[in-house]
Design a protein around this motif. Structure first.
Motif, PDB file in Angstrom:
ATOM      1  N   ASP A   1       0.832  -1.208   0.000  1.00 11.56           N
ATOM      2  CA  ASP A   1       0.000   0.000   0.000  1.00 11.56           C
ATOM      3  C   ASP A   1       0.865   1.256   0.000  1.00 11.56           C
ATOM      4  O   ASP A   1       0.569   2.229  -0.701  1.00 11.56           O
ATOM      5  CB  ASP A   1      -0.926   0.012   1.218  1.00 11.56           C
TER       6      ASP A   1
ATOM      7  N   PHE B   1      -8.753  -1.408  -5.314  1.00  8.66           N
ATOM      8  CA  PHE B   1      -8.830  -0.777  -4.003  1.00  8.66           C
ATOM      9  C   PHE B   1     -10.255  -0.924  -3.475  1.00  8.66           C
ATOM     10  O   PHE B   1     -11.214  -0.943  -4.257  1.00  8.66           O
ATOM     11  CB  PHE B   1      -8.448   0.705  -4.088  1.00  8.66           C
ATOM     12  N   ARG B   2     -10.403  -0.993  -2.159  1.00  7.57           N
ATOM     13  CA  ARG B   2     -11.720  -1.187  -1.538  1.00  7.57           C
ATOM     14  C   ARG B   2     -12.750  -0.164  -1.985  1.00  7.57           C
ATOM     15  O   ARG B   2     -13.917  -0.487  -2.130  1.00  7.57           O
ATOM     16  CB  ARG B   2     -11.603  -1.110  -0.015  1.00  7.57           C
ATOM     17  N   LEU B   3     -12.325   1.067  -2.188  1.00  2.64           N
ATOM     18  CA  LEU B   3     -13.278   2.121  -2.537  1.00  2.64           C
ATOM     19  C   LEU B   3     -13.550   2.201  -4.037  1.00  2.64           C
ATOM     20  O   LEU B   3     -14.267   3.092  -4.483  1.00  2.64           O
ATOM     21  CB  LEU B   3     -12.805   3.474  -2.007  1.00  2.64           C
TER      22      LEU B   3
ATOM     23  N   SER C   1     -10.072   7.427  -5.114  1.00  2.00           N
ATOM     24  CA  SER C   1     -10.826   7.345  -3.856  1.00  2.00           C
ATOM     25  C   SER C   1      -9.968   6.776  -2.750  1.00  2.00           C
ATOM     26  O   SER C   1      -9.995   7.269  -1.615  1.00  2.00           O
ATOM     27  CB  SER C   1     -12.079   6.484  -4.042  1.00  2.00           C
ATOM     28  N   TRP C   2      -9.219   5.730  -3.051  1.00  2.00           N
ATOM     29  CA  TRP C   2      -8.333   5.137  -2.048  1.00  2.00           C
ATOM     30  C   TRP C   2      -7.334   6.169  -1.539  1.00  2.00           C
ATOM     31  O   TRP C   2      -7.169   6.349  -0.339  1.00  2.00           O
ATOM     32  CB  TRP C   2      -7.601   3.931  -2.632  1.00  2.00           C
TER      33      TRP C   2
ATOM     34  N   ASP D   1      -8.760   6.528   1.972  1.00  4.12           N
ATOM     35  CA  ASP D   1      -8.554   5.233   2.632  1.00  4.12           C
ATOM     36  C   ASP D   1      -7.086   4.831   2.741  1.00  4.12           C
ATOM     37  O   ASP D   1      -6.786   3.671   2.979  1.00  4.12           O
ATOM     38  CB  ASP D   1      -9.334   4.155   1.860  1.00  4.12           C
ATOM     39  N   ALA D   2      -6.177   5.754   2.571  1.00  5.10           N
ATOM     40  CA  ALA D   2      -4.760   5.393   2.495  1.00  5.10           C
ATOM     41  C   ALA D   2      -3.938   5.912   3.665  1.00  5.10           C
ATOM     42  O   ALA D   2      -2.711   5.950   3.592  1.00  5.10           O
ATOM     43  CB  ALA D   2      -4.179   5.898   1.176  1.00  5.10           C
TER      44      ALA D   2
END
Length: 159
Positions: free
Chosen positions: A89, A121-123, A128-129, A133-134
């Motif tokens: 990541d 990526f999850r999003l 977005s990640w 979310d990072a």
């Protein structure tokens, strides 16, 4: 975007900041140290291998693997960077930051090219990640002295 679309000097200058070597191969040559094969960048030790058709995001991603691993792994590096999920990541996060070191490329293009290649990526998207979310990847880079708390790249290899 591919290596052929950027000045080679820009790629070389980025790697020189880290003490890494760039090897530009002839078209259609097999790329040594390429994990994915085809036109994807290769890594062996402190060297990055590319061809004119190598995607810039691949060049950045493999470069960031070399930057993010410790010296013991770097000395043994050939093709597979290995590492934990948090390091992977961090590699993705750093490649997005370093995209701005290539003015003809930049973060916006890096994010689009990452999605087009198939990074997941999850999003649902790299953008977005990166934006939402990072934080764990960012903190990993800070803890290992690769960026500062303002997301400024420090141009150092992990020790």
């Amino acid at each position: 975007m591919t290596v052929a679309e950027l000045p080679l000097a820009a790629l070389q200058q980025l790697l020189q900041l880290y003490g890494l070597a760039l090897h530009l191969l002839e078209p259609h040559t097999e790329i040594p140290g390429s994990y994915w094969g085809d036109a994807e960048a290769g890594i062996i030790g402190r060297s990055i291998y590319i061809r004119p058709d190598t995607p810039i995001h691949s060049f950045l991603h493999e470069t960031c693997h070399v930057i993010c691993m410790d010296e013991a792994r770097r000395q043994q590096l050939h093709t597979d960077a290995g590492g934990e999920t948090t390091e992977e990541d961090a590699v993705c996060y750093l490649q997005i930051l370093l995209a701005d070191q290539l003015p003809e490329f930049g973060q916006a293009r890096a994010l689009v090219d990452m999605d087009r290649w198939g990074y997941t990526f999850r999003l649902g998207s790299a953008e977005s990640w990166f934006a939402e979310d990072a934080e764990d990847a960012r903190l990993w880079l800070i803890q290992h002295g690769l960026i500062d708390t303002h997301n400024q790249v420090l141009f150092k290899l992990r020790t």
